[in-house]
Design a protein around this motif. Sequence first.
Motif: not given
Length: 291
Positions: A72-84
């Motif tokens: 779940x944490x890895x999936x939550x991190x997908x949103x900020x990864x878009x910006x990166x």
Amino acid sequence: MILEACKNLHFPEESLPVLLDAETVILSMPEAAAEAQTAIDLLMNSPEKEYLDSMQRIADLTALPRMTVDMVVFLMAAEPLKDRYAGAKLPESLMWESLADLRYKLFECRAVHGIWGTFVSRWFQRFYQLERFKFGRLEYEKIPYKWTPSFHNVKTGDPVVNVHIPSDGPLREELVTKSIQMAWEFYRDDFGGIVPFECHSWMLYPPLRGKVFPDGSNIAKFHDLFRILEWQDQPENKDFWRVFNINWSEDALDKAPADTSLRRSLLAHLRGGGTMGEGLGVFVYDGEKFI
């Protein structure tokens, strides 16, 4: 929050209630939600593995299975990864292609442990720090060469492109070739057009070539792309689970399925006193041919 990532990564429908319910539990508890944000920040920015400690604290706070919490944490991190990715001028499509490893690990976790989640959380950090990418069938990262045998003027400490083999179906020759071509296009400017590749894998263990990986098989063709520089036996058969979805134990041979030719061949090898192992393979590619 994670539903978009689950859909983009083609997670199976039966996994969604478990993952979405876990997300709801985490976000409903302020302390757990704050810890999740800490884990994401550490995952994306710290060179260390402290995000694993934060994930454990989330599991302790929520009483959720640790493997589910991690996913779940890895999936939550997908949103900020878009910006990166956008900041690095990399296409979002490459992000989702690279994060597809979450889906493979989801299925592996379900098969080995019966849980929707992941049990290899140390693996994912480089995806979120833009250091590991998937191009077609294979995954790649630029790393310092850490081995002793040199090849094609590459010595210890020089940069190379490391190859990883996700559990994404058959290693068909045409898919492997296309993937290597795509990786060469991505990394070629870093190496002046001639890119050195390395791979360290149980598939490159020479005692399995010809016996478990027969001529003409997908794995044999993959194995033969590389010059094997060194290899090690592994009596503990630590990669047994990759083939059979169960961990190695004294009675594993009696429990292991034998429903494919690879599984049957490997079981015969192990029952005959052989072991699994790892091999270090290398090749150099110039965009047209293997050198």
